[in-house]
Design a protein around this motif. Structure first.
Motif, PDB file in Angstrom:
ATOM      1  N   TYR A 188      56.336 -60.076  13.089  1.00 22.39           N
ATOM      2  CA  TYR A 188      56.799 -60.510  11.838  1.00 22.39           C
ATOM      3  C   TYR A 188      58.268 -59.812  11.521  1.00 22.39           C
ATOM      4  CZ  TYR A 188      57.311 -59.143   6.755  1.00 22.39           C
ATOM      5  OH  TYR A 188      57.840 -59.033   5.748  1.00 22.39           O
ATOM      6  N   PHE A 198      62.350 -59.923   5.863  1.00 20.19           N
ATOM      7  CA  PHE A 198      63.248 -60.680   5.355  1.00 20.19           C
ATOM      8  C   PHE A 198      64.629 -60.391   5.539  1.00 20.19           C
ATOM      9  CE2 PHE A 198      59.539 -60.769   2.888  1.00 20.19           C
ATOM     10  CZ  PHE A 198      59.338 -62.156   2.333  1.00 20.19           C
ATOM     11  N   TRP A 199      64.911 -59.964   6.789  1.00 22.63           N
ATOM     12  CA  TRP A 199      66.206 -59.560   7.277  1.00 22.63           C
ATOM     13  C   TRP A 199      66.964 -60.830   7.428  1.00 22.63           C
ATOM     14  CZ3 TRP A 199      66.954 -54.276   7.866  1.00 22.63           C
ATOM     15  CH2 TRP A 199      65.845 -53.472   7.663  1.00 22.63           C
ATOM     16  N   LYS A 217      68.377 -62.764   5.699  1.00 26.07           N
ATOM     17  CA  LYS A 217      69.589 -62.989   4.866  1.00 26.07           C
ATOM     18  C   LYS A 217      70.832 -62.239   5.476  1.00 26.07           C
ATOM     19  CE  LYS A 217      67.451 -61.518   1.283  1.00 26.07           C
ATOM     20  NZ  LYS A 217      67.207 -60.835  -0.176  1.00 26.07           N
ATOM     21  N   PHE A 218      70.870 -61.639   6.380  1.00 26.09           N
ATOM     22  CA  PHE A 218      72.120 -61.001   6.978  1.00 26.09           C
ATOM     23  C   PHE A 218      72.182 -61.517   8.497  1.00 26.09           C
ATOM     24  CE2 PHE A 218      70.560 -57.502   4.216  1.00 26.09           C
ATOM     25  CZ  PHE A 218      71.600 -57.246   3.681  1.00 26.09           C
ATOM     26  N   PHE A 259      75.842 -55.150  11.966  1.00 17.87           N
ATOM     27  CA  PHE A 259      74.528 -55.045  11.054  1.00 17.87           C
ATOM     28  C   PHE A 259      74.108 -53.311  11.362  1.00 17.87           C
ATOM     29  CE2 PHE A 259      70.220 -54.898   9.537  1.00 17.87           C
ATOM     30  CZ  PHE A 259      70.590 -55.517   8.274  1.00 17.87           C
ATOM     31  N   GLU A 277      71.898 -51.375  10.503  1.00 16.86           N
ATOM     32  CA  GLU A 277      70.393 -50.708  10.631  1.00 16.86           C
ATOM     33  C   GLU A 277      69.929 -51.502  11.539  1.00 16.86           C
ATOM     34  OE1 GLU A 277      68.383 -49.749   6.780  1.00 16.86           O
ATOM     35  OE2 GLU A 277      66.452 -49.892   8.043  1.00 16.86           O
ATOM     36  N   MET A 278      69.251 -50.917  12.529  1.00 15.55           N
ATOM     37  CA  MET A 278      68.720 -51.519  13.512  1.00 15.55           C
ATOM     38  C   MET A 278      67.173 -50.716  14.085  1.00 15.55           C
ATOM     39  SD  MET A 278      72.052 -51.257  16.253  1.00 15.55           S
ATOM     40  CE  MET A 278      73.568 -50.996  15.262  1.00 15.55           C
ATOM     41  N   ALA A 279      66.159 -51.391  14.053  1.00 17.53           N
ATOM     42  CA  ALA A 279      64.877 -50.663  14.514  1.00 17.53           C
ATOM     43  C   ALA A 279      64.179 -51.693  15.159  1.00 17.53           C
ATOM     44  CB  ALA A 279      64.477 -50.414  13.050  1.00 17.53           C
TER      45      ALA A 279
END
Lengths: 765, 765
Positions: free
Chosen positions: B247, B250-251, B253-254, B260, B262-264
């Motif tokens: 999954y 909705f990322w 959109k960037f 970017f 914020e990374m996880a």
């Protein structure tokens, strides 16, 4: 779907039996099961207004993917419960209300007896797992209380809750060994790697504590818990279901299968056994915390000190009664009473309290923050709720709404994107849907004078959000005045919503005398014109080269340029400048004909079959009520000089789209937006463009209503000569003086007073 | 392996060149590269005494498993560095020192230029990744500073550290785009599912923050960081290497590939790019926290405010100089000076500070705790360190030792097992090795009067730990007096160590006048007798039925009943009652013959080949110095009336097992235990049974020594007529008065004074 004529006939046959008596508790009208069938996506379990715990039965959970492909059935279980299901898997503590995508379902408990089964089993073969068959005949659902008989082993389960604690009471009819399953793998919208980590401890005093970390809709989400049982645990154990167990460490020196007090892994199910006498109950209290197990214990000890289930239930019912009593209505129609208070209930579930009793919460930076001077809330479905839900709070719950805005500003301060929330939950931004409608919520509160926060800083946050060039086509929008479809999909929807948000920002700037911002954003707010195609008469997607997209079908729900709506619906999305829209579309006459077509065109039954978040019932003609972009559309008749058509259609929508039955909601309740629409329209007015200080007047569906304002004043509404067929408003008096412009000012409501509608079965236009 | 005679010859030829001058800095004698070859398992990078950051090059990391099977090569990389390797992967911030199992290796940085490579590549083909070839010629390692040239791109990397912050200085000889790789997947002892979650943010001010959660030796471990660069980042990005990505949310959109913030994910590598001029340096500061990124930023800002790398290095060197100066020695042998101060350095690396500068730390319950009145430490290898390391701290670092005990008591209070630490690190108990030797450390401190904690509560914690029936055969031990091998493996080792720990608890109880506990545990302390088999003359495993195990081979290192030792070595493990042991074994004469055999028997070279944590060099005859159970054995000669044999063998072990060379350690340094053995024995005495207030006298290897005590006093040691062959002690005077019992009291050391040894090449016995 009910046709226009049939619905009127049906209405006429409704037996007029019910009115509100002072003695009748409002909570008795609430039907938590309404909307649990099909696409309402609400949960029937126990919760408090805006409570952090939503303790509710899950009838199933379906993997998000099957054989590597999206599993459309997962969508049915956004809130964990489908009315048509025959089995209950168990009772978990967190649920969204009415969403169209999902997450949560944390910490499922299930009481069983006999042979220990640690897997849930299947709906077709419930005997293969711990789940049980149940029947709606043995089910009771009120807002703070849920009860069901679990048929497989004749166990009665009751649920109630405080803000942060769920309480269970399980009655075991036969004595002997009883199990309580604690499934920490269970969850809503499960992906292969959703369960990131689970940690469970049996503390020295028998409390169970721990946390569950998931990677789902919220990417980095941890929920902490603390649980206690009303009687000593006889023995307990757990099993790991980790996909990979490469390394087991030096834990072999213990026998871990039983009574081993520290459990951890990706996927864990535990069980707790009790010796029970026949008919004995075992109670469980489970508190949540966004901070730590220490915080969860604090919440547990603070909110439910003892073991008096009935007292917790009574306190919960009292809390709901107080919440519902903010509006008392009079109606001779039982369904109206039920629909109205069910809507009041559904409009008081989300956003949810997201802090411990001491004000600590986890922020977007995953650090622990202190909410100073406000209650921190989480779970903002802003694309939905900016329309009517937050405006409703500005009337009924001004302090909560201001606190929610404070929470959104805290989110902004913690955001490395320097953006207000889009769709955020549990210390995460999930970026769902389009736009950044926090700015609408903030502007509406500022314009309406409900800004017990630093309004200028809030406006700065709105502007920073609206200037974030990397966000979802926004850089292109800033440069060109529209989002090109070849750069960013759903470009028409985005362009139109950005333009509305621009206008909302401008209204707040005007109120705060920030002239430069006002002018900048008023200019931007006219960008809806950029996607208007005079050749087709619709708002239509454009490419980077300026051309309109080819192969245009305004009816198609697959047409490029739109999301959750087709060109027919979305082309009407200029809530802040209907006059300009009417002019673009050729003037009032042509515009009214267009609106008539929207509501009355006949589309084949299967037309919307592939639209997953609304049912066929969510549609009237080509008007889609089950999705939000059209929620203001009925009021465009008034803007075009035909208020009687607004009145007519509003009443039809109320009747058609909201029923007091499990399948009574025409689409996802969307965290209270659909219900807030119902409440406003039942009362006779609606916030067409949040950020404006005025409401458009529609046609009330109640006989009388009384709004108790936080300032101590009362705003009363009377619909003289009200009846199912008297849908037309001949005259409106505010404190005895006629309103001629079909507008009601927010300040008039706050001042208290009386709004009188004079209803008729004929319109004068 | 050097034979006895050869070693003496070699000794005689050593050129006597070096003595300690006041001007010579002690730090200049420390050789961090000593022990980095083969099995020493130490790291050569930059750290401060007991510092939370160990910033050190990793020459490789190997998966724990290959094709589903344990990969023995992983063992070489317990500290990330092997001297024989030709490449460096990068510089990570956490390392154990000298362990025989591992974890850590968090947050690897590597500077590169040219084409961006985000994978480390292989040792054989370093050009396939970001790693680089290096040469020891271009390597400098001192305790607070490490420097190396990365040959592939001619980049010079320098490292230094404060307690909680690692600082890097990278010099890029050619100008242009430079990359700094941030590999958050890199780790020591990697399993398939070790990387549980990583979260990285680029904050508004350009700081990088985040955390890494792992499931390794520590099961539920999270390390937080905050990092800053000395110049603005030009651009940055990351790549996910997650095993499953069901999954993505909705990322979309960037554009997430670049800039970017914020990374996880489970597995992440990031990169940061800089435009550099030729010969420009880029500095990096990375702070760790056990609490939060907020804590890491606090640590960063508190410990290194600016960008003066050289000042940080100088402060680090001063901190080490102060630490080393607790003992100043005089020796005409350069190797002795190097070995001694390298040992002093190795004995000041672990346990490590585990709290933020404000005293907050994560506890075993995963909650945040405040260390009130003590410094919290983590990473206790207690099976090793209770023997000599913690006793050494009671002399040199009494406050640190008391703080470490406070930390162990905090662990106990947080433990759902209600046990003191066994092997704990980073808010986890990893349960490695046997026994619960916290009790020895606590008893030793109480008996020696170094108890600035609640000694009675500490004793209660020891008793509770020693009564934990579910732990590793302990219930059986309590019931039967021994651990039956059929119930719990390594049963002889466990029985003997439990018996010693019982005695230690009894000694503390005696000191605290807790007579009941004293009597109970003195009785238990005699349980070593239960595994004594008079028929074989060895301590031997017994079954539940009381019988001794069959097929007994006292030499075999595979013999059931023992761990990290064979029957020959373990049968001598009665440190608290040598007289009883000697008596069991048939009296002094037979016992001495047995000891002689141990040290002198000839075993084939391959005999210990499969013993993974010691090298062939770690053995003298059948005496295994590379593992700890024999560390007291040389002193049993004295107990049996032949002190000259103790003196002889101690000097041989010192000479034989410790060399100032990369392969100079005969086995794992074991978190300072091997080094503490070296320090004690070089000074001429040793704590045979911690929990006793006295030390056994051996044979000093230095000419003079001066111990600066925390109480302001000085304890001096002089070895008159010292030489490599004058290993025998003719006479010992304490403040001019002869010692006749070969015992030195702890109180005599604390009182300050002078201990004089009169050395000879002949013994009088």
């Amino acid at each position: 779907m009910l046709t226009y004529k049939k619905s009127f006939l049906l209405f006429a046959f409704v037996v007029l039996v019910s009115i509100v008596h002072a003695q009748t508790k409002l909570i008795s009208y609430v039907r938590p099961l309404t909307g649990t069938a099909r696409m309402g996506h609400v949960f029937p379990g126990a919760t408090l207004p805006f409570g952090a715990v939503q303790l509710s039965p899950d009838t199933d959970t379906i993997p998000y993917e099957m054989n590597g492909k999206y599993n459309p059935d997962v969508y049915k279980y956004c809130a964990g419960y489908q009315y048509s299901d025959k089995t209950i898997v168990g009772f978990s503590h967190t649920h969204f209300s009415g969403t169209g995508h999902s997450d949560l379902g944390d910490f499922l408990l299930m009481p069983t007896t006999g042979e220990l089964q640690l897997n849930p089993g299947t709906a077709d073969h419930p005997e293969t797992g711990y789940r049980s068959v149940f029947s709606h005949e043995n089910e009771v659902a009120t807002p703070a209380y849920y009860k069901v008989k679990l048929d497989d082993q004749n166990i009665t389960a009751e649920l109630t809750a405080t803000t942060r604690v769920g309480m269970h009471r399980y009655r075991f009819p036969a004595g002997g060994p009883a199990h309580i399953i604690f499934d920490a793998m269970h969850g809503i919208y499960n992906y292969d790697d959703k369960n990131v980590w689970t940690f469970i401890r049996v503390e020295k005093d028998g409390s169970i504590t721990g946390f569950r970390q998931t990677n789902g809709w919220a990417r980095t989400r941890t929920v902490y818990f603390a649980m206690r049982f009303s009687k000593p645990i006889k023995e307990y154990g757990f099993r790991k279901y980790d996909p990979v167990q490469a390394y087991r460490g030096f834990w072999g020196k213990f026998k871990q299968d039983k009574n081993f007090p520290e459990m951890a892994g990706h996927c864990i199910r535990a069980w707790f056994d009790f010796d029970v006498a026949a008919n004995e109950t075992v109670e469980v209290k489970l508190a949540l915390s966004p901070v730590s197990t220490e915080g969860a214990l604090l919440n547990l000890n603070t909110e439910i000190a003892g073991w008096d289930f009935d007292a917790v239930k009574a306190a919960g019912e009292a809390a709901w009664e107080k919440e519902l009593a903010k509006v008392t209505i009079k109606s001779s129609n039982q369904a109206t009473l039920e629909n109205f208070y069910t809507a009041m209930y559904h409009a008081a579930l989300m956003p949810t309290v997201y802090m411990d009793v001491d004000g600590r919460y986890k922020g977007l930076d995953q650090n622990i923050h202190q909410a100073n001077g406000f209650t921190n809330y989480s779970s903002y479905s802003l694309w939905d709720t900016y329309r009517a839900f937050h405006p409703l709070l500005n009337i009924l719950q001004p302090q909560r709404n201001a606190d929610m805005i404070q929470s959104m500003l805290a989110h902004y301060n913690q955001s490395v994107h320097q953006m207000l929330p889009v769709w955020s939950h549990y210390a995460n931004e999930n970026w769902c849907m389009i736009g950044y409608h926090s700015v609408s919520v903030i502007a509406d509160a500022i314009v309406k004078g409900n800004a017990s926060f630093d309004a200028n800083k809030a406006l700065d946050a709105c502007v920073a959000t609206a200037m974030h060039r990397n966000y979802d086509g926004l850089g292109e929008y800033i440069d060109r005045g529209y989002v090109p479809e070849d750069k960013s999909s759903s470009s028409v929807s985005k362009t139109l919503e950005y333009a509305y948000d621009d206008w909302a920002i401008a209204q707040a700037a005007l109120k705060l005398n920030r002239t430069d911002i006002y002018e900048q954003f008023m200019k931007r707010s006219q960008n809806f014109r950029q996607v208007w195609n005079p050749a087709t008469g619709f708002m239509q997607a454009r490419m980077s080269d300026g051309s309109f997209i080819k192969d245009f079908d305004p009816l198609s729900t697959h047409q490029k340029g739109y999301i959750e709506g087709n060109a027919w619906n979305y082309s009407l999305y200029v809530p802040h400048d209907p006059a300009a829209l009417i002019s673009l579309m050729g003037g009032k006459k042509i515009f009214l004909r267009h609106l008539d077509s929207l509501f009355t065109m006949h589309l084949p039954d299967e037309f919307f079959a592939h639209t997953e978040d609304i049912t066929r019932d969510g549609i009237i003609g080509n008007y889609v009520h089950g999705n939000e972009p059209s929620h203001h559309v009925a009021y465009l008749f008034t803007a075009a000089g035909a208020p009687y058509k607004t009145q007519e259609w509003v009443r039809k929508i109320l009747l058609n789209q909201y029923k007091s039955a499990p399948d009574g909601l025409g689409g996802n309740d969307d965290c209270g937006q659909m219900s807030a629409w119902y409440i406003f329209n039942s009362l006779g007015f609606y916030p067409v463009a949040p950020g404006s200080s005025s409401y458009a007047i529609g046609s009330p569906a109640i006989e009388e209503a009384s709004i108790q304002l936080d300032n101590g004043k009362t705003f009363s509404i009377v619909a003289h000569n009200q009846s199912p067929v008297n849908v037309y408003v001949k005259k409106v008096l505010l404190n005895g003086k006629p309103i001629s412009n079909w507008q009601l000012e927010h300040s008039s409501i706050l001042a208290g007073g009386k709004l009188e509608f004079f209803m008729s079965n004929r319109h004068s236009n």
